[in-house]
Scaffold this active site. Structure first.
Site, PDB file in Angstrom:
ATOM      1  N   GLY A 161      25.113  53.460  23.398  1.00 12.69           N
ATOM      2  CA  GLY A 161      25.282  53.340  21.954  1.00 12.69           C
ATOM      3  C   GLY A 161      24.015  52.866  21.285  1.00 12.69           C
ATOM      4  O   GLY A 161      23.099  52.410  21.946  1.00 12.69           O
ATOM      5  N   PRO A 162      23.971  53.013  19.968  1.00 16.01           N
ATOM      6  CA  PRO A 162      22.768  52.606  19.228  1.00 16.01           C
ATOM      7  C   PRO A 162      22.513  51.102  19.330  1.00 16.01           C
ATOM      8  O   PRO A 162      23.424  50.351  19.678  1.00 16.01           O
ATOM      9  CB  PRO A 162      23.079  53.011  17.779  1.00 16.01           C
ATOM     10  N   GLY A 196      22.082  47.204  18.656  1.00 10.19           N
ATOM     11  CA  GLY A 196      22.761  46.244  17.795  1.00 10.19           C
ATOM     12  C   GLY A 196      24.247  46.432  17.673  1.00 10.19           C
ATOM     13  O   GLY A 196      24.902  45.798  16.861  1.00 10.19           O
ATOM     14  N   GLY A 198      26.410  45.770  19.979  1.00 11.74           N
ATOM     15  CA  GLY A 198      27.172  44.792  20.753  1.00 11.74           C
ATOM     16  C   GLY A 198      27.310  45.117  22.225  1.00 11.74           C
ATOM     17  O   GLY A 198      28.249  44.660  22.867  1.00 11.74           O
ATOM     18  N   LYS A 199      26.375  45.877  22.782  1.00  9.74           N
ATOM     19  CA  LYS A 199      26.475  46.214  24.205  1.00  9.74           C
ATOM     20  C   LYS A 199      26.239  44.983  25.068  1.00  9.74           C
ATOM     21  O   LYS A 199      26.991  44.711  26.000  1.00  9.74           O
ATOM     22  CB  LYS A 199      25.470  47.312  24.548  1.00  9.74           C
ATOM     23  N   THR A 200      25.188  44.252  24.740  1.00 12.42           N
ATOM     24  CA  THR A 200      24.909  43.025  25.490  1.00 12.42           C
ATOM     25  C   THR A 200      26.065  42.046  25.335  1.00 12.42           C
ATOM     26  O   THR A 200      26.494  41.412  26.292  1.00 12.42           O
ATOM     27  CB  THR A 200      23.619  42.373  24.961  1.00 12.42           C
ATOM     28  N   HIS A 246      13.868  58.912 -12.150  1.00 13.90           N
ATOM     29  CA  HIS A 246      13.984  59.403 -10.773  1.00 13.90           C
ATOM     30  C   HIS A 246      15.312  58.948 -10.164  1.00 13.90           C
ATOM     31  O   HIS A 246      16.089  59.754  -9.661  1.00 13.90           O
ATOM     32  CB  HIS A 246      12.789  58.875  -9.965  1.00 13.90           C
ATOM     33  N   GLU A 247      15.563  57.646 -10.255  1.00 19.85           N
ATOM     34  CA  GLU A 247      16.800  57.125  -9.655  1.00 19.85           C
ATOM     35  C   GLU A 247      18.028  57.664 -10.382  1.00 19.85           C
ATOM     36  O   GLU A 247      19.037  57.983  -9.757  1.00 19.85           O
ATOM     37  CB  GLU A 247      16.804  55.593  -9.671  1.00 19.85           C
ATOM     38  N   HIS A 279      18.850  61.054  -8.992  1.00 19.87           N
ATOM     39  CA  HIS A 279      19.657  61.003  -7.765  1.00 19.87           C
ATOM     40  C   HIS A 279      21.124  60.747  -8.107  1.00 19.87           C
ATOM     41  O   HIS A 279      22.024  61.428  -7.612  1.00 19.87           O
ATOM     42  CB  HIS A 279      19.191  59.842  -6.875  1.00 19.87           C
TER      43      HIS A 279
HETATM   44  P1  ADP Z   1      22.898  45.733  21.727  1.00 14.82           P
HETATM   45  O1  ADP Z   1      22.840  45.123  23.077  1.00 14.82           O
HETATM   46  O2  ADP Z   1      23.912  46.816  21.602  1.00 14.82           O
HETATM   47  O3  ADP Z   1      21.592  46.161  21.173  1.00 14.82           O
HETATM   48  P2  ADP Z   1      23.736  43.112  21.023  1.00 14.82           P
HETATM   49  O4  ADP Z   1      24.909  43.000  21.889  1.00 14.82           O
HETATM   50  O5  ADP Z   1      22.513  42.419  21.464  1.00 14.82           O
HETATM   51  O6  ADP Z   1      23.421  44.621  20.713  1.00 14.82           O
HETATM   52  O7  ADP Z   1      24.150  42.619  19.577  1.00 14.82           O
HETATM   53  C1  ADP Z   1      23.341  41.773  18.825  1.00 14.82           C
HETATM   54  C2  ADP Z   1      24.179  40.822  18.012  1.00 14.82           C
HETATM   55  O8  ADP Z   1      24.933  41.511  17.043  1.00 14.82           O
HETATM   56  C3  ADP Z   1      25.193  40.081  18.839  1.00 14.82           C
HETATM   57  O9  ADP Z   1      24.651  38.923  19.390  1.00 14.82           O
HETATM   58  C4  ADP Z   1      26.272  39.767  17.838  1.00 14.82           C
HETATM   59  O10 ADP Z   1      25.975  38.602  17.132  1.00 14.82           O
HETATM   60  C5  ADP Z   1      26.201  40.921  16.877  1.00 14.82           C
HETATM   61  N1  ADP Z   1      27.223  41.932  17.173  1.00 14.82           N
HETATM   62  C6  ADP Z   1      27.000  43.211  17.505  1.00 14.82           C
HETATM   63  N2  ADP Z   1      28.148  43.878  17.682  1.00 14.82           N
HETATM   64  C7  ADP Z   1      29.133  43.001  17.481  1.00 14.82           C
HETATM   65  C8  ADP Z   1      30.558  43.090  17.533  1.00 14.82           C
HETATM   66  N3  ADP Z   1      31.192  44.232  17.835  1.00 14.82           N
HETATM   67  N4  ADP Z   1      31.264  41.994  17.270  1.00 14.82           N
HETATM   68  C9  ADP Z   1      30.645  40.840  16.955  1.00 14.82           C
HETATM   69  N5  ADP Z   1      29.314  40.696  16.908  1.00 14.82           N
HETATM   70  C10 ADP Z   1      28.554  41.758  17.130  1.00 14.82           C
HETATM   71 ZN    ZN Z   2      14.127  59.326  -4.603  1.00  5.22          ZN
END
Ligand code: ADP
Ligand code: ZN
Length: 651
Positions: A250-251, A253, A255-257, A473-474, A477
């Protein structure tokens, strides 16, 4: 439980930043080897040698004086050392003479007499002859004694010094290496050690599923992993094998970690966390050795979880880089990883979680059964998930009563979990800056704006003419997107400069999985609306549309070359999901096709631009009204558009 913690704390200091201190365990302190010892040893050797050499204080003399001494029978002994130097010992009578008074008749530390003079001999044979000639007629001549002496100090020095230097150099290099590898100064051999951060009983992971909002499907899959770790019997009794690896895709941020940590937290098992790039070092073999070390540690602590973030750093498909031939070191590392994953017995209790945002470029061997045979997709959160993530991150915040989570979730399409966590934190900072007692809705709105567009630059100087252009411009849009059925409805337009941009429009993208040609085309029209408005109103265009043009060009290229949405190219896609194309110089299509693609793109963009211009010319008055309102208020919302153009026909 508290008791147990205490015990462990005594053994391993959990506060230590050095991850190895936990792994090396309670072995006590090894005597630290310091590089400066070598300097010390060298200095001592030098001093010692100098001491040995200062035995004699003989004075240099020449043949003339020596001849004199011999003639006057003042010489007791002549020693030719190493056929080079003649040492001259005076008789005790001579020493009493006035002219030799200042000479010290001494004996060295070992009680031997030392010579009073020395003379550098050019040719030993001639010298012996000369001495004899001088003493002709003497009844009691002195004969030259020959002696071979070893200068032990000097000889040893010439042997030992280079060796010491070599060792010194070697230690120095090792030390640099281990420092680069993150090891402590004393651990010169730690370069091949894994750099995993370990969370075990001492530094326990206290993240649970409660902290992970949304991601319901992913959680279901992951709960099974926790179950495996907690009660493996349930599965092994039936002959099932516990999966070895789970890949989170997944992209960034999303929440994979967090998810991986929560698995460790729920299962109460040690958790080894590291990033794929931690394996990579410029030295050959280091990556592989780190992989080995990591698995060894994990197996010792089984059941345990290994989490490898950004696994694409090592897991990229092998042998596909024609530029460098191939990256052997990375391949070795990957091979070692594959071997280790194959090597451990099923049900050994080690589960590997890995995260990537590009599963498509991973080596197929990694995804084979028996390795990362499970893939869990972690997507950007939808409306409901965003609401839940807001809830999780608002828990520690002191909020005003009027906070509407639903509204905030609606305002943040496309935000990842990490972005939302950031919004919550930023809102608290903004509220603190304004010395509010609690965080208000406006603080949240400011935080969202800030995260989207960077810091507001209220005092950036913009001439009134420029402001006019930006406002139109804005407004362009906004107008086009309001009047086209499939364009994303507008949320907010501002002409407050922010970061690098002078103005911005926010839309509420519909969350859809499939986009039709008409939808894509309408979006392109809206994106070109800014530039079209400039032309319609002022009759000239500016450089302010760079972003818009880039977006539109990419969109058009994707439509033609990837999605098969153009008639002339037809149902072909030159998209390459395997990532191989990144490395090749050529294009996957012929020159002729290339030309057609170019023509199609330009035709498409022209068509969209023409359409935008038509709409704006038709609604010129509305556009002007909107721009004026924008100049007046700086920020306008969908209500203002409704005022001017009437209710949007398509909701
Ligand atoms: P990834 O590993 O996918 O890049 P992280 O797990 O490091 O992302 O997420 C970074 C932070 O974003 C986490 O420490 C948390 O604070 C927040 N976060 C991301 N996804 C969630 C979620 N589903 N629920 C709660 N917090 C989240
Ligand atoms: Zn523009």
């Amino acid at each position: 439980m508290a008791e147990e913690n205490k015990d462990n704390n005594n053994q391993n200091n959990p506060k230590s930043n050095n991850p190895f201190s936990k792994i090396t365990g309670p072995g006590g302190k090894k005597p630290k080897f310091s590089f400066y010892w070598i300097y010390g040893i060298l200095a001592l050797v030098f001093i010692g040698i100098n001491f040995l050499n200062t035995g004699s204080e003989a004075k240099k003399t020449d043949w003339k004086y020596l001849k004199q001494m011999l003639l006057e029978k003042q010489v007791q002994k002549l020693v030719l050392v190493n056929k080079e130097v003649a040492e001259i010992y005076l008789t005790s009578d001579a020493l009493k003479m006035e002219k030799y008074k200042n000479l010290k008749s001494s004996s060295n530390t070992f009680g031997q007499k030392t010579p009073q003079f020395y003379y550098n001999v050019a040719s030993p044979d001639i010298f012996i002859q000369q001495v004899q000639d001088v003493q002709k007629g003497n009844d009691n001549p002195i004969y030259v004694e020959s002696e071979t002496r070893h200068n032990w100090g000097g000889e040893i020095l010439s042997w030992v010094l280079p060796i010491l230097l070599l060792f010194g150099l070697w230690f120095f290099i090792m030390r640099m290496m281990s420092r680069g590898g993150g090891g402590a100064g004393g651990q010169i051999f730690s370069i091949g050690k894994s750099k995993a951060k370990i969370y075990d009983k001492n530094t326990s992971v206290n993240i649970t599923f409660k902290d992970v909002a949304g991601l319901e499907e992913a959680k279901v899959e992951v709960i099974e992993v926790v179950d495996f770790l907690k009660s493996p019997d349930k599965y092994t009794k039936l002959g099932g094998k516990i999966p070895k690896g789970v890949l989170l895709v997944g992209p960034p941020g999303t929440g994979k970690t967090l998810l991986a940590k929560s698995v460790a937290g729920e299962a109460h098992v040690p958790f080894f966390s590291l990033s794929g790039s931690d394996f990579v070092e410029m030295f050959v073999g280091v990556g592989a050795s780190r992989v080995r070390d990591l698995f060894k540690q994990a197996k010792e602590k089984a059941p345990s979880i290994i989490f490898i973030d950004e696994i694409d750093a090592i897991g990229r498909a092998r042998g596909k880089n024609p530029m460098t031939g191939s990256n052997d070191e990375r391949e070795n590392t990957l091979n070692q990883l594959l071997t280790e994953m194959d090597g451990f017995v099923p049900n050994s209790g080690v589960i590997i979680l890995a995260a990537t945002n590009r599963a498509d470029i991973l080596d197929k061997a990694l995804l084979r059964a028996g390795r990362f045979d499970r893939q869990i997709f972690v997507e950007l959160p939808d409306l409901d998930a965003r609401r839940q993530i807001f809830k999780v991150h608002m828990r520690p915040l002191k909020l005003n009563k009027n906070i509407d989570i639903e509204f905030l979730a609606r305002q943040t399409p496309g935000f990842s979990g990490a972005d939302i966590a950031n919004v919550c934190n930023e809102s608290a900072l903004i509220a603190a800056r304004k010395t509010h007692k609690s965080i208000s809705r406006q603080d949240f709105m400011d935080a969202i704006d800030r995260i989207i567009g960077g810091l507001e630059k209220k005092n950036k100087i913009i001439s009134s003419k420029e402001k006019q252009v930006v406002a139109h411009h804005e407004a362009g849009h906004a107008t086009v997107s309001w009047l086209l059925e499939y364009a994303n409805p507008l949320v907010k337009v501002t002409i407050v400069p922010r970061g690098k941009s002078l103005g911005a429009a926010w839309y509420l993208p519909e969350e859809r999985q499939i986009t039709t040609t008409a939808q894509m085309f309408d979006e392109m029209c809206a994106a070109l609306g800014g530039r079209a408005a400039e032309e319609v109103i002022f009759g000239e265009i500016s450089t302010g549309a760079l972003n818009d043009l880039e977006k539109v060009t990419k969109q058009a290229y994707a439509m033609v070359a990837y999605y098969g949405l153009s008639d002339r190219i037809g149902n072909l896609s030159y998209y390459d999901s395997s990532g191989q194309q990144e490395f090749s110089f050529g294009k996957p299509f012929s020159e002729k096709t290339n030309e057609i693609i170019d023509e199609e793109i330009s035709k498409l963009v022209e068509k969209a631009y023409k359409r935008a211009k038509e709409i704006l010319s038709e609604h010129r008055d509305g556009l002007k009204a909107l721009a004026n309102r924008l100049l007046e208020k700086e920020v306008i919302f969908s209500d203002d558009l409704e005022d001017i153009f009437g209710k949007r026909l398509w909701g």
